[in-house]
Write an enzyme that holds these catalytic residues in place. Structure first.
Site, PDB file in Angstrom:
ATOM      1  N   THR A  44       1.574  -1.262   0.427  1.00  0.00           N
ATOM      2  CA  THR A  44       0.430  -0.064   0.126  1.00  0.00           C
ATOM      3  C   THR A  44       0.853   1.122  -0.051  1.00  0.00           C
ATOM      4  OG1 THR A  44      -1.469  -1.309   0.560  1.00  0.00           O
ATOM      5  CG2 THR A  44      -1.343   1.680   1.065  1.00  0.00           C
ATOM      6  N   ARG A  87     -13.927  -7.688  -1.195  1.00  0.00           N
ATOM      7  CA  ARG A  87     -13.074  -7.381  -0.351  1.00  0.00           C
ATOM      8  C   ARG A  87     -12.892  -5.709  -0.146  1.00  0.00           C
ATOM      9  NH1 ARG A  87      -7.567  -6.006   1.471  1.00  0.00           N
ATOM     10  NH2 ARG A  87      -7.053  -6.684   4.062  1.00  0.00           N
ATOM     11  N   VAL A  88     -13.024  -5.477   0.778  1.00  0.00           N
ATOM     12  CA  VAL A  88     -12.659  -3.784   1.263  1.00  0.00           C
ATOM     13  C   VAL A  88     -11.609  -3.607   2.797  1.00  0.00           C
ATOM     14  CG1 VAL A  88     -12.752  -1.777   2.115  1.00  0.00           C
ATOM     15  CG2 VAL A  88     -14.067  -2.958   0.859  1.00  0.00           C
ATOM     16  N   GLY A  89     -10.604  -3.331   2.744  1.00  0.00           N
ATOM     17  CA  GLY A  89      -9.051  -3.416   3.814  1.00  0.00           C
ATOM     18  C   GLY A  89      -8.865  -2.176   4.170  1.00  0.00           C
ATOM     19  N   ASP A  90      -8.080  -1.728   4.936  1.00  0.00           N
ATOM     20  CA  ASP A  90      -8.012  -0.347   5.806  1.00  0.00           C
ATOM     21  C   ASP A  90      -8.080   0.501   4.965  1.00  0.00           C
ATOM     22  OD1 ASP A  90      -5.442  -0.903   5.355  1.00  0.00           O
ATOM     23  OD2 ASP A  90      -4.308  -0.720   6.645  1.00  0.00           O
ATOM     24  N   THR A 124       0.678   0.572   6.314  1.00  0.00           N
ATOM     25  CA  THR A 124       0.838  -0.614   5.195  1.00  0.00           C
ATOM     26  C   THR A 124       1.017  -2.132   6.022  1.00  0.00           C
ATOM     27  OG1 THR A 124       3.189  -0.387   4.842  1.00  0.00           O
ATOM     28  CG2 THR A 124       1.685   0.798   3.509  1.00  0.00           C
ATOM     29  N   GLY A 125       0.354  -2.782   5.499  1.00  0.00           N
ATOM     30  CA  GLY A 125      -0.164  -4.438   5.725  1.00  0.00           C
ATOM     31  C   GLY A 125      -1.110  -5.375   5.933  1.00  0.00           C
ATOM     32  N   GLY A 163      -4.338  -5.629   6.458  1.00  0.00           N
ATOM     33  CA  GLY A 163      -5.955  -4.495   6.372  1.00  0.00           C
ATOM     34  C   GLY A 163      -6.589  -5.025   7.282  1.00  0.00           C
TER      35      GLY A 163
HETATM   36  N1  GLY Z   1      -3.340  -2.993   4.106  1.00  0.00           N
HETATM   37  C1  GLY Z   1      -3.406  -3.029   3.029  1.00  0.00           C
HETATM   38  C2  GLY Z   1      -5.166  -3.701   2.361  1.00  0.00           C
HETATM   39  O1  GLY Z   1      -4.890  -4.528   3.834  1.00  0.00           O
HETATM   40  O2  GLY Z   1      -6.147  -4.459   1.603  1.00  0.00           O
END
Ligand code: GLY
Length: 410
Positions: free
Chosen positions: A253, A281-284, A304-305, A307
């Site tokens: 990210t 799927r939606v991440g952080d 970053t990492g 999510g």
């Molecule tokens: N940090 C990015 C994700 O998990 O989508």
């Protein structure tokens, strides 16, 4: 819409009179903040940017923009767009790795300190500049977050160009993953049903390097994948990266937090998200308070990492709230990391599969980069970039000594 500007302004004035008793401008709110332990941070002597290593000139260019008086969010977006436009960066925008159906879906969010506004997009397809689109949602609508088909329509209406984000290289990596990869179905690592992959070490502490048994499994799996890539006609120049992306799918990210010499600040986060994810799927990175959070009085942070883990501790918000009551950026970041560890009751068998870096800048220019683990899969210290007049890469402070593993590598 028939309200004239004059009517609108006078309605605003009435509202302000109505709010007068709340004392928004008479100093009482600030006094209450102090009573609650909120620290007042002065503006820094010069601008500060914290972000991930980009390998291009955009950080120096963004810094020059800030020195010339550009808005902090525009400077942050300049760095993000450099990555979004780069087809060889497989973690964002054009060239991002797709979901399990082979479709690139992007997430992004932004926060603008001076106006205290936020914008976000998620599961966005066919539009490269996700972070700029998040800013457009912030500026052009009464909403904070627009997702999926709706945000693609909004982007086109706002003049964004529709394009295919799946590059040939990313498509070949996806094909290799489809042939031999493992997906994200089944219980997650936070589920009581979850079982570590066969052969995973059960050591209490993470070894800096894989165990001999684990190494043998990793090597065998790599050999199989190389042979498969060869049979599939994936060119030698791409083979290594394709194999790595199947075994260690990117959670990459880009986050940027920036403060200028007036103490104005912004944050932006953009990503193609977890490689091979389940569609939708939606991440952080799209979640205000997780992938990015900025409070004009306090500071800005992003991640970053992994999510899913960051969403559960509202990582960026947690960090800013710690700084609000006086924590240093490093201590604030460590607190968010400790909350991730606490969510697993410090079970190292599970924590070894989680990766996280936080990028943090306080309003006074103090900054930090902190990571859950000390090193990456190459044994290299996790790092971040800071520019405060001089651009440099610094090692992250970390919670655990060792290297995170990936559920897909064994
Ligand atoms: N940090 C990015 C994700 O998990 O989508």
């Amino acid at each position: 819409m028939t309200t004239s500007r004059r009517e609108f302004l006078s309605a605003g004035a009435l509202l302000a009179v109505g709010m007068g008793s709340a004392g928004l401008s008479d100093g009482r709110v600030e006094a209450q903040d102090k009573e609650r332990g909120a620290v007042e941070y002065k503006a820094p002597a010069r601008p500060v940017i914290v972000t991930r290593v980009t390998g291009d000139n955009t950080i120096a260019e963004a810094y020059a923009m800030l020195e010339k008086g550009a808005d902090t969010l525009d400077a942050a977006l300049h760095i993000g767009q450099g990555r979004e436009d780069d087809p060889n960066d497989h973690s964002v925008g054009l060239g991002g790795l797709p979901n399990e159906d082979g479709v690139v879906q992007l997430d992004a969010c932004v926060m603008h300190g001076p106006t205290r506004q936020a914008g976000s997009v998620a599961a966005l397809e066919n539009i490269c500049h996700a972070a700029l689109l998040a800013k457009t949602v912030m500026e052009k609508t009464g909403h904070v977050m627009i997702v999926g088909e709706g945000v693609e329509k909004f982007a086109i209406a706002e003049g964004f160009q529709k394009e295919n984000l799946l590059t040939d290289d990313a498509r070949k990596m996806w094909l290799l993953w489809k042939e031999h990869g493992k997906g994200w179905w089944g219980p997650g690592i936070d589920s009581p049903e979850w079982k570590p992959p066969a052969g995973a070490p059960k050591a209490e502490l993470m070894p800096r390097h894989p165990t001999r048994e684990q190494m043998a499994m990793v090597t065998e799996r790599m050999r199989d994948l190389y042979a498969l890539a060869d049979r599939m006609g994936i060119e030698p120049r791409l083979r290594r990266e394709a194999v790595m992306q199947v075994m260690w799918p990117t959670t990459g990210t880009i986050h940027v937090s920036a403060v200028n010499a007036k103490g104005e600040m912004s944050g932006a986060t953009t990503t193609s998200g977890l490689a091979w994810k389940i569609p939708g799927r939606v991440g952080d990175s799209a979640i205000i308070g997780a992938g990015c959070y900025t409070d004009q009085n306090v500071g800005s942070a992003g991640a970053t990492g992994s999510g899913e883990e960051n969403i559960k501790v509202a990582g960026a918000h947690t960090i800013v709230e710690q700084m609000r009551v006086g924590a240093s950026p490093k201590d604030a970041g460590m607190e968010a990391l400790r909350r991730i560890a606490a969510n697993y009751n410090h079970d190292m068998t599970r924590l070894r599969y989680i990766d996280m870096i936080y990028y943090i800048v306080r309003r006074d220019g103090a900054y930090a980069g902190v990571s859950l683990w000390s090193t990456d899969e190459w044994g290299k210290r996790k790092n971040f970039v800071v520019h405060d007049g001089t651009q440099r890469t610094e090692d992250c402070d970390y919670l655990f000594e060792g290297t995170p593993q990936n559920l897909h590598s064994i």
